[in-house]
Design an enzyme around this catalytic site. Structure first.
Site, short mmCIF file in Angstrom:
data_model
loop_
_atom_site.label_atom_id
_atom_site.label_comp_id
_atom_site.label_asym_id
_atom_site.label_seq_id
_atom_site.Cartn_x
_atom_site.Cartn_y
_atom_site.Cartn_z
N HIS A 91 13.60 -1.23 -5.69
CA HIS A 91 12.77 -2.18 -4.93
C HIS A 91 13.51 -2.68 -3.70
O HIS A 91 14.64 -3.15 -3.78
CB HIS A 91 12.36 -3.38 -5.76
CG HIS A 91 11.65 -4.41 -4.94
ND1 HIS A 91 10.38 -4.21 -4.47
CD2 HIS A 91 12.05 -5.61 -4.43
CE1 HIS A 91 10.01 -5.25 -3.74
NE2 HIS A 91 11.01 -6.11 -3.70
N GLN A 144 -1.51 -9.54 -18.15
CA GLN A 144 -1.75 -10.11 -16.83
C GLN A 144 -2.13 -8.99 -15.88
O GLN A 144 -1.44 -7.97 -15.79
CB GLN A 144 -0.52 -10.84 -16.32
CG GLN A 144 -0.69 -11.45 -14.95
CD GLN A 144 0.11 -10.72 -13.89
OE1 GLN A 144 1.16 -10.17 -14.17
NE2 GLN A 144 -0.38 -10.70 -12.69
N HIS A 158 -4.06 -3.76 -8.88
CA HIS A 158 -2.79 -3.55 -8.17
C HIS A 158 -1.65 -3.34 -9.15
O HIS A 158 -0.83 -2.45 -8.99
CB HIS A 158 -2.48 -4.75 -7.28
CG HIS A 158 -1.20 -4.60 -6.50
ND1 HIS A 158 0.03 -4.91 -7.00
CD2 HIS A 158 -0.99 -4.12 -5.24
CE1 HIS A 158 0.96 -4.65 -6.09
NE2 HIS A 158 0.37 -4.18 -5.02
N HIS A 159 -1.60 -4.16 -10.18
CA HIS A 159 -0.57 -3.97 -11.21
C HIS A 159 -1.00 -4.67 -12.49
O HIS A 159 -1.88 -5.53 -12.49
CB HIS A 159 0.79 -4.52 -10.75
CG HIS A 159 0.94 -6.00 -11.00
ND1 HIS A 159 0.63 -6.94 -10.04
CD2 HIS A 159 1.33 -6.69 -12.10
CE1 HIS A 159 0.82 -8.14 -10.54
NE2 HIS A 159 1.25 -8.03 -11.78
N HIS A 210 12.02 -4.33 0.49
CA HIS A 210 10.84 -4.59 1.29
C HIS A 210 10.75 -3.52 2.38
O HIS A 210 11.14 -2.38 2.16
CB HIS A 210 10.90 -6.00 1.86
CG HIS A 210 10.79 -7.06 0.79
ND1 HIS A 210 10.76 -8.40 1.07
CD2 HIS A 210 10.71 -6.96 -0.55
CE1 HIS A 210 10.65 -9.09 -0.05
NE2 HIS A 210 10.63 -8.24 -1.05
N HIS A 218 -3.32 -8.02 -11.94
CA HIS A 218 -3.45 -8.42 -10.53
C HIS A 218 -4.51 -7.54 -9.89
O HIS A 218 -4.34 -6.33 -9.78
CB HIS A 218 -2.10 -8.25 -9.83
CG HIS A 218 -2.17 -8.43 -8.34
ND1 HIS A 218 -1.19 -7.96 -7.49
CD2 HIS A 218 -3.10 -9.03 -7.54
CE1 HIS A 218 -1.52 -8.25 -6.25
NE2 HIS A 218 -2.66 -8.90 -6.25
N MET A 260 14.98 -7.40 -0.04
CA MET A 260 15.57 -7.43 -1.38
C MET A 260 16.18 -6.07 -1.66
O MET A 260 15.78 -5.06 -1.08
CB MET A 260 14.53 -7.79 -2.45
CG MET A 260 13.99 -9.20 -2.33
SD MET A 260 13.17 -9.79 -3.82
CE MET A 260 14.59 -10.22 -4.83
#
Length: 882
Positions: free
Chosen positions: A238, A166, A103-104, A240, A168, A310
């Site tokens: 960004h 990291q 996903h990322h 929602h 996801h 947001m």
């Protein structure tokens, strides 16, 4: 062949070591060889993470070591050490990932990873120390290219020595066939110094409310830029589900220049700025998010869950290395009128083509017509996943092992919640690991609310921040002639043992944008010291001059207090020194710090602001200051004892963090020191013996700045700063119950107006003096009630009121004697401890990069109204002095 390649690579590093003098590349390679992992055959090439690209460049391959996530929405981390000890620069990123499985990805730089395992669950965190985000990749997003000469600084004395990747993993259906994942990123690094350093500027709305059914709702953000020039090269938007379009602009001389405009329903990655945009000193950065509340039945607020909203506009920029700041924020609208002229395009939604959505979600053009319905349903589902999961803060919260359902960012009426509190809650997502505890109840939710919660439990909801005037109120003593003193900038006030007012002022010197360079070295030494007497002793009733001293000793006076022996303790921000002066002495009795040399060690200060002396022990406490963020304790003869405090991290300021510790109030009977934490708009109190945090007092009516605090038994007095454009909190004085932190009275002048009240001092008969650095005036305030001989309760303290000789005196029922020596504050009642010490607080997590803590070196959302006291580096074009 692999063995031959290894040998050749070793020889090449030896050759580099001999010819170029690099620090032990052979040992670096050995480090990798000794810690090499067993990779899956699907991870070809990842067992050779360091590849030479020439004499000064090399590539570093950072890949997951063949992992198989067990469930969807798994976050896995792994680390790789920087293969050189010297400073290096990351100049390019090449992602290796497929949206079918990933996903990322986020890449961080730090000095100590959270784990030493080959890989670990990111619930354990990424780094034990401060970490910086260097790179982000989202599903099907184009890679972000850094311009020529731009790099992220790593290694050396200041850069991180480890990379932490990291990943996801969204949908794990691809792993059902035992597939092992080796996603990651290849870095191109160079030893060649890069003249330009990359950074991120975040614009974020924090007070938007979207009414149900409303077709068009605009969220506007704007800040004045007060730093050295930066050049913008990428942006990210960004929101929602309700977001339709997000646009960002630079505004200069009324002209709007587009930075970027995009639909937030597309992959929320960084997109290149189509045309280069530079931002200079005094430009305005403006952004608008357009929402629609159609389909909603209740108000939608800013928050971190999928049902909240947001409004974020991220900007990637670069600056000259010597002026580089890695992270800046803007969370307010400094000029609502500005948006009357915003280009019409900002309210025109970006059309998202169906085939673009298909591409976004991994669908191919050769789809049959019969599959279109199910395909669109799947696309919509995945689109919602992006909107729910790709939010920057939600990603970080998962990274830190927190569930999204605890990110309760904005569930309250925005008119009742300060903007700084909201930012604090958002930032709290990335600071929870610092707390080393779970957020499980209302009291632990936000330290801003802790005082409120305790007061509500003791006094009821109705008592919170209510101005209880009752029979206690102070007003300006209009007959006092302190407004016509003809002084310079008034920086410090104190009262001596006879209640005479002592003033510390700057004569014909001023603190403006030309006073210091970007290393905080004073630039106007040629003016010489102030030739006027800078310390004046005035009669408290008629302002008659009783005594004066301080001629030719100081360059830029700041703080003043008086000890029990009548000695004056002062600070000079230009000299970076603290002085002890006898009432009748021309030369200092004690000097701390090195003249004109800023520093942060035991022997140097950097623009120290105030001094307090414990009358019981003689210990000296210095708030240091504008470019340091600490309180330092010295012995009575000036020997260093200890210090505490640190810079404020990104978002909500934690206990023990400062953004200009500006004023001190000592409560010696109960071993407390209260600090006006100026740019964090709060008061923090600590134990004298240990520096242990006791409690915070913070009210919405303080606004964003709290300049000074003074103490008399049972009460705290404070003054705040001017409100920002568009904000309602006025500049005023406050009287607070010391035991509860509750505001029991506020006061403003009747003659003239506060401009920038810089210091406050109160006597035990509740007479208050306020000095204003801009207005160059001193106000006197006094209680207004009839002072008959009676016993009353004020601020929760039983006192005997005595009328006599025109002076109102209060003697506490505990038998405390009037007339004790007072600088900013002494004596005291300790009627309760609100907060347990947060010993687990540390600088872990995503802390804000230091912005030097000066008046013009703050996050952009905090503004830069320089009290003619600005220690920012000179930035062309220089603004006129206020």
């Amino acid at each position: 062949m692999a063995g031959l390649f290894n040998n050749l690579l070793v020889l090449f590093f030896v050759f580099q070591n001999i010819c170029l003098g690099f620090r032990s590349p052979l040992s670096v390679f050995k480090r990798y060889k000794d810690t090499s992992r067993s990779f899956s055959s699907e991870c070809l090439g990842s067992d050779q993470p360091v590849i030479s690209l020439g004499l000064s460049d090399f590539a570093l391959d950072i890949r997951m070591p063949g992992v198989t996530p067990k469930q969807s929405d798994t976050y896995l981390c792994m680390s790789v050490p920087l293969p050189v000890d010297d400073e290096a620069y990351v100049v390019d990123f090449k992602p290796h990932a497929s949206m079918d499985t990933v996903h990322h990805m986020l890449l961080f730089g730090c000095n100590e990873p959270s784990s030493t395992e080959n890989y670990w669950d990111c619930d354990e965190g990424t780094c034990k120390d401060k970490s910086n985000i260097l790179y982000a990749w989202a599903r099907n997003a184009p890679p972000t290219r850094l311009p020529e000469g731009v790099g992220f600084r790593v290694g050396g004395e200041t850069g991180g020595r480890f990379f932490v990747l990291q990943v996801h993993y969204g949908d794990i259906s691809a792993f059902r066939d035992k597939h092992k994942d080796c996603s990651g990123v290849t870095l191109h690094l160079t030893h060649q110094k890069q003249p330009l350093i990359a950074g991120m500027y975040l614009m974020m709305s924090v007070n938007t409310v979207i009414p149900p059914g409303e077709k068009v709702v605009d969220a506007d953000i704007a800040c004045h830029y007060k730093r050295f020039p930066m050049h913008l090269f990428a942006y990210r938007v960004h929101t929602h589900r309700l977001g339709k379009v997000v646009s960002g602009y630079r505004v200069r001389n009324g002209q709007w220049t587009l930075i970027g405009r995009q639909s937030p329903q597309l992959p929320q990655a960084f997109y290149p700025v189509e045309r280069p945009v530079d931002v200079s000193y005094d430009d305005t950065l403006a952004a608008r998010c357009v929402f629609s509340g159609e389909g909603r039945t209740t108000e939608t607020h800013i928050g971190g869950t999928a049902n909240d909203e947001m409004c974020n506009f991220y900007i990637m920029y670069y600056m000259e290395a010597k002026h580089a700041v890695s992270y800046m924020t803007c969370t307010q609208n400094a000029n609502p009128e500005l948006f009357r002229n915003i280009p019409q395009e900002a309210n025109v939604p970006v059309q998202v083509m169906s085939d673009m959505l298909k591409m976004t979600h991994g669908h191919h053009e050769e789809t049959k017509d019969g599959d279109k319905s199910s395909l669109l349903q799947q696309a919509k589902k995945q689109e919602e996943e992006i909107l729910e999961q790709s939010d920057f803060y939600s990603l970080l919260s998962k990274l830190l092992g927190e569930r999204e359902d605890v990110v309760h960012v904005y569930k309250h009426n925005p008119t009742e919640k300060a903007e700084s509190d909201l930012v604090a809650e958002i930032a709290n997502v990335v600071q929870k690991k610092d707390l080393a505890r779970e957020i499980t109840n209302h009291e632990e939710r936000d330290s801003t609310n802790l005082v409120r919660d305790r007061i509500q439990s003791e006094h009821g909801e109705e008592s919170w921040e209510k101005e209880h005037t009752g029979d206690f109120h102070i007003e300006e003593a209009v007959e006092w002639p302190g407004l016509d003193l003809k002084l310079g900038q008034i920086s410090g006030l104190a009262l001596d043992a006879e209640n005479n007012l002592v003033i510390f002022h700057r004569g014909d010197h001023v603190w403006d944008e030309n006073s210091f360079d970007n290393t905080f070295v004073y630039q106007q030494r040629g003016l010489g010291p102030i030739e006027q007497n800078t310390i004046l002793v005035l009669h408290p009733s008629n302002a008659k001059l009783l005594h004066s001293l301080g001629k030719s000793l100081f360059y830029l006076p700041h703080g003043l207090s008086i000890d029990k022996n009548g000695n004056y303790w002062v600070t000079d921000v230009a000299l970076h020194q603290v002085f002890k002066l006898g009432p009748d002495k021309k030369e200092p009795l004690l000097t701390l710090g090195v003249a004109l040399q800023p520093g942060s060690d035991k022997n140097h200060f950097c623009q120290p602001t105030d001094v307090a002396v414990d009358p019981n022990t003689g210990s000296i406490y210095v708030s240091d200051g504008y470019c340091n963020s600490r309180i330092i304790q010295f012995s009575p003869n000036g020997l260093y004892v200890m210090q505490w405090g640190e810079e404020t991290s990104l978002g909500r300021a934690k206990p023990g963090q400062f953004h200009i510790p500006h004023s001190l109030a000592l409560i010696p009977d109960f071993s407390q020191l209260c600090v006006a934490d100026r740019e964090n708009g709060r008061i923090q109190c600590f134990r004298l013996e240990t520096g242990e945090f006791i409690r915070e007092i913070k009210h919405k009516s303080f606004g964003r700045k709290l300049f000074a605090v003074s103490y008399v038994p049972g009460l705290l007095f404070a003054v705040n700063g001017m409100p920002y454009p568009g904000e309602a909190e006025p500049v005023q004085g406050f009287v607070m119950n010391f035991s509860t932190g509750e505001i029991i009275d506020t006061f403003i002048p009747l003659r003239k107006s506060f401009e920038m009240p810089h210091d406050v001092v109160a006597s035990e008969d509740k007479t208050v003096f306020v000095g204003d650095v801009h207005a160059r005036a001193v106000w006197k305030f006094a209680p207004t009630e009839k002072m008959e001989h009676r016993s009353v309760k004020k601020a929760g303290i039983e006192v005997q009121e005595i009328k006599g000789d025109g002076e109102h005196k209060l003697d506490s029922s505990s038998g405390r004697i009037l007339g004790r020596v007072r600088g900013k504050g002494s004596g005291g009642l300790n009627l309760g401890n609100f907060f347990a010490s947060h010993k687990s607080y540390s600088r872990k997590g995503f802390d804000r990069v230091s912005t030097e803590g000066s008046d013009q070196e703050k996050d952009e959302d905090e503004g830069t109204d320089s009290e003619e006291e600005c220690s920012a580096p000179p930035a062309p074009p220089a603004p006129s002095s206020s």
